[in-house]
Design a protein around this motif. Structure first.
Motif, PDB file in Angstrom:
ATOM      1  N   MET A  31      -7.343  -8.352  29.365  1.00 21.69           N
ATOM      2  CA  MET A  31      -6.309  -8.907  28.595  1.00 21.69           C
ATOM      3  C   MET A  31      -5.767  -7.771  27.740  1.00 21.69           C
ATOM      4  SD  MET A  31      -7.256 -11.722  25.292  1.00 21.69           S
ATOM      5  CE  MET A  31      -7.412 -10.875  23.931  1.00 21.69           C
ATOM      6  N   ASP A  32      -4.400  -7.587  27.479  1.00 19.93           N
ATOM      7  CA  ASP A  32      -3.979  -6.676  26.705  1.00 19.93           C
ATOM      8  C   ASP A  32      -4.041  -6.942  25.166  1.00 19.93           C
ATOM      9  OD1 ASP A  32      -2.752  -5.839  28.911  1.00 19.93           O
ATOM     10  OD2 ASP A  32      -0.959  -6.799  28.896  1.00 19.93           O
ATOM     11  N   ILE A  33      -4.262  -5.835  24.591  1.00 23.26           N
ATOM     12  CA  ILE A  33      -4.450  -5.744  23.050  1.00 23.26           C
ATOM     13  C   ILE A  33      -3.191  -5.654  22.531  1.00 23.26           C
ATOM     14  CG2 ILE A  33      -5.363  -4.509  21.026  1.00 23.26           C
ATOM     15  CD1 ILE A  33      -7.842  -3.669  23.179  1.00 23.26           C
ATOM     16  N   VAL A  34      -2.957  -6.429  21.551  1.00 22.38           N
ATOM     17  CA  VAL A  34      -1.397  -6.507  20.951  1.00 22.38           C
ATOM     18  C   VAL A  34      -1.748  -5.931  19.412  1.00 22.38           C
ATOM     19  CG1 VAL A  34       0.489  -7.790  20.167  1.00 22.38           C
ATOM     20  CG2 VAL A  34      -0.661  -8.603  22.183  1.00 22.38           C
ATOM     21  N   ASN A  35      -1.032  -4.878  19.239  1.00 21.81           N
ATOM     22  CA  ASN A  35      -0.821  -4.357  17.679  1.00 21.81           C
ATOM     23  C   ASN A  35       0.048  -5.128  16.868  1.00 21.81           C
ATOM     24  OD1 ASN A  35      -2.966  -2.408  18.273  1.00 21.81           O
ATOM     25  ND2 ASN A  35      -1.532  -0.996  18.987  1.00 21.81           N
ATOM     26  N   ILE A  36      -0.704  -5.718  15.813  1.00 20.88           N
ATOM     27  CA  ILE A  36       0.491  -6.372  15.105  1.00 20.88           C
ATOM     28  C   ILE A  36       0.648  -5.540  13.838  1.00 20.88           C
ATOM     29  CG2 ILE A  36       0.766  -8.367  13.452  1.00 20.88           C
ATOM     30  CD1 ILE A  36      -0.887  -9.699  15.418  1.00 20.88           C
ATOM     31  N   THR A  37       1.674  -5.111  13.480  1.00 20.01           N
ATOM     32  CA  THR A  37       2.312  -4.053  12.402  1.00 20.01           C
ATOM     33  C   THR A  37       2.220  -4.930  11.108  1.00 20.01           C
ATOM     34  OG1 THR A  37       2.954  -2.447  13.764  1.00 20.01           O
ATOM     35  CG2 THR A  37       3.500  -2.158  11.440  1.00 20.01           C
ATOM     36  N   GLN A  38       1.860  -4.623  10.163  1.00 23.87           N
ATOM     37  CA  GLN A  38       1.778  -5.505   9.090  1.00 23.87           C
ATOM     38  C   GLN A  38       3.042  -4.821   8.196  1.00 23.87           C
ATOM     39  OE1 GLN A  38       0.392  -8.172   7.718  1.00 23.87           O
ATOM     40  NE2 GLN A  38      -0.527  -8.268   9.703  1.00 23.87           N
ATOM     41  N   PRO A  39       3.758  -5.686   7.728  1.00 25.84           N
ATOM     42  CA  PRO A  39       5.094  -5.006   6.713  1.00 25.84           C
ATOM     43  C   PRO A  39       4.386  -4.239   5.616  1.00 25.84           C
ATOM     44  CG  PRO A  39       4.867  -7.359   6.488  1.00 25.84           C
ATOM     45  CD  PRO A  39       3.912  -6.991   7.316  1.00 25.84           C
ATOM     46  N   PRO A  40       4.941  -3.199   5.241  1.00 20.19           N
ATOM     47  CA  PRO A  40       4.575  -1.986   4.193  1.00 20.19           C
ATOM     48  C   PRO A  40       4.461  -2.954   2.841  1.00 20.19           C
ATOM     49  CG  PRO A  40       6.628  -1.274   5.247  1.00 20.19           C
ATOM     50  CD  PRO A  40       6.347  -2.786   5.907  1.00 20.19           C
ATOM     51  N   VAL A  41       3.804  -2.780   2.115  1.00 25.46           N
ATOM     52  CA  VAL A  41       3.355  -3.481   0.702  1.00 25.46           C
ATOM     53  C   VAL A  41       4.003  -2.728  -0.462  1.00 25.46           C
ATOM     54  CG1 VAL A  41       1.771  -4.397  -0.734  1.00 25.46           C
ATOM     55  CG2 VAL A  41       1.424  -4.501   1.764  1.00 25.46           C
ATOM     56  N   ALA A  42       4.879  -3.246  -1.045  1.00 24.35           N
ATOM     57  CA  ALA A  42       5.316  -2.724  -2.322  1.00 24.35           C
ATOM     58  C   ALA A  42       4.241  -2.240  -3.259  1.00 24.35           C
ATOM     59  CB  ALA A  42       6.064  -3.747  -3.021  1.00 24.35           C
ATOM     60  N   GLN A  43       4.675  -0.917  -3.759  1.00 29.84           N
ATOM     61  CA  GLN A  43       3.564  -0.185  -4.663  1.00 29.84           C
ATOM     62  C   GLN A  43       4.032  -0.201  -6.026  1.00 29.84           C
ATOM     63  OE1 GLN A  43       0.823   1.485  -3.438  1.00 29.84           O
ATOM     64  NE2 GLN A  43       1.244   0.510  -1.645  1.00 29.84           N
ATOM     65  N   PHE A  44       5.313  -0.617  -6.131  1.00 27.82           N
ATOM     66  CA  PHE A  44       5.958  -0.571  -7.582  1.00 27.82           C
ATOM     67  C   PHE A  44       7.212  -1.512  -7.724  1.00 27.82           C
ATOM     68  CE2 PHE A  44       7.646   3.254  -5.882  1.00 27.82           C
ATOM     69  CZ  PHE A  44       9.151   2.820  -5.991  1.00 27.82           C
ATOM     70  N   THR A  45       7.396  -2.293  -8.785  1.00 26.68           N
ATOM     71  CA  THR A  45       8.484  -2.873  -8.887  1.00 26.68           C
ATOM     72  C   THR A  45       9.676  -1.984  -9.577  1.00 26.68           C
ATOM     73  OG1 THR A  45       8.181  -3.506 -11.402  1.00 26.68           O
ATOM     74  CG2 THR A  45       7.040  -5.120  -9.372  1.00 26.68           C
ATOM     75  N   ARG A  46      10.826  -2.676  -9.411  1.00 31.84           N
ATOM     76  CA  ARG A  46      11.964  -1.907  -9.872  1.00 31.84           C
ATOM     77  C   ARG A  46      11.787  -1.653 -11.384  1.00 31.84           C
ATOM     78  NH1 ARG A  46      16.282  -3.917 -13.095  1.00 31.84           N
ATOM     79  NH2 ARG A  46      18.336  -2.929 -12.958  1.00 31.84           N
ATOM     80  N   GLU A  47      11.225  -2.953 -12.285  1.00 32.25           N
ATOM     81  CA  GLU A  47      11.006  -2.665 -13.588  1.00 32.25           C
ATOM     82  C   GLU A  47       9.820  -1.369 -13.825  1.00 32.25           C
ATOM     83  OE1 GLU A  47      11.386  -5.359 -11.924  1.00 32.25           O
ATOM     84  OE2 GLU A  47      13.194  -5.792 -12.677  1.00 32.25           O
ATOM     85  N   GLU A  48       8.876  -1.369 -13.292  1.00 29.91           N
ATOM     86  CA  GLU A  48       8.041  -0.299 -13.167  1.00 29.91           C
ATOM     87  C   GLU A  48       8.367   0.901 -13.080  1.00 29.91           C
ATOM     88  OE1 GLU A  48       3.805  -2.602 -11.988  1.00 29.91           O
ATOM     89  OE2 GLU A  48       5.089  -1.753 -10.590  1.00 29.91           O
ATOM     90  N   LEU A  49       9.248   1.265 -12.022  1.00 32.25           N
ATOM     91  CA  LEU A  49      10.223   2.513 -11.722  1.00 32.25           C
ATOM     92  C   LEU A  49      10.988   2.769 -13.234  1.00 32.25           C
ATOM     93  CD1 LEU A  49      10.813   4.637  -9.707  1.00 32.25           C
ATOM     94  CD2 LEU A  49      12.757   3.244  -9.114  1.00 32.25           C
ATOM     95  N   ILE A  50      11.601   1.906 -13.508  1.00 36.47           N
ATOM     96  CA  ILE A  50      12.556   2.274 -14.700  1.00 36.47           C
ATOM     97  C   ILE A  50      11.534   2.604 -15.901  1.00 36.47           C
ATOM     98  CG2 ILE A  50      14.087   1.086 -16.327  1.00 36.47           C
ATOM     99  CD1 ILE A  50      15.123  -0.512 -14.100  1.00 36.47           C
ATOM    100  N   ALA A  51      10.586   1.806 -16.069  1.00 30.05           N
ATOM    101  CA  ALA A  51       9.725   2.156 -17.325  1.00 30.05           C
ATOM    102  C   ALA A  51       9.072   3.663 -17.184  1.00 30.05           C
ATOM    103  CB  ALA A  51       8.685   1.140 -17.578  1.00 30.05           C
ATOM    104  N   ALA A  52       8.697   3.921 -15.877  1.00 30.51           N
ATOM    105  CA  ALA A  52       7.948   5.088 -15.627  1.00 30.51           C
ATOM    106  C   ALA A  52       9.032   6.286 -15.792  1.00 30.51           C
ATOM    107  CB  ALA A  52       7.659   5.303 -14.262  1.00 30.51           C
TER     108      ALA A  52
END
Length: 196
Positions: A1-22
């Motif tokens: 049986m072949d092993i299939v790697n499932i890549t998870q989509p990247p997860v956001a680390q910050f929001t637009r509002e957090e970027l603006i505030a920072a």
């Protein structure tokens, strides 16, 4: 049986509002100096994958939010600089369309703007406490940055040195995600404008 790697989509680390505030942190004077220079009408967008980039025609700064916030702030300094330099970018594109500038002048013009953007990103990275050697800047870029910060070279010398280094060695990913020499990508853009 072949092993299939499932890549998870990247997860956001910050929001637009957090970027603006920072970005309003007074301990980030480079961003504090850049933000008022940005003309009205620019949109700031955060998105999922790929490099952060500036779209000068749609007046949009796009910051990849799938990274830590400090990296997003560093990208923001770079991309705001590109946004501020949009009139110069449009002038280069117009010169290519009108066939009034050479391919080399176009390419070096882009390198010059990117060198200024790199300087502001390096300043912001330093203000965030990054060790520039550990985050991928070249030895020459760091030495040139240190010389500029210690006021042993001018801004013009900094930009010329970095632009020449990028012209010789710089690599970027094009819009299809393919890495190539920066000078090749900008030459391709020139040819696209030149032929239109």
């Amino acid at each position: 049986m072949d092993i299939v790697n499932i890549t998870q989509p990247p997860v956001a680390q910050f929001t637009r509002e957090e970027l603006i505030a920072a970005s309003s942190n007074p301990n980030l004077p480079t961003l504090q100096q850049l933000l008022p220079k940005l003309e009205p009408g620019w949109a700031l967008v955060t998105y999922g994958t790929g490099n952060s980039f500036t779209d000068p025609h749609n007046k949009q700064i796009n910051i990849n939010h799938c990274q830590i916030l400090n990296n997003g702030l560093r990208d923001l300094a770079w991309e705001i600089t590109n946004a501020i330099n949009t009139p110069s970018r449009i002038e280069l594109e117009t010169g290519a369309k009108n066939k009034t500038i050479s391919e080399l002048d176009f390419v070096m013009g882009i390198h010059t703007m990117e060198a200024e953007a790199q300087l502001n990103a390096m300043k912001t990275a330093s203000q965030l406490g990054y060790n520039l050697h550990e985050i991928g800047y070249s030895y020459l870029s760091i030495a040139t940055y240190d010389s500029f910060i210690s006021e042993t070279i001018t801004l013009e010398t900094y930009i010329l040195t970095v632009a020449n280094e990028v012209h010789q060695l710089g690599k970027i990913k094009n819009s299809q995600g393919i890495e190539l020499m920066a000078r090749e990508e900008y030459a391709n853009q020139y040819r696209m404008f030149f032929g239109s």
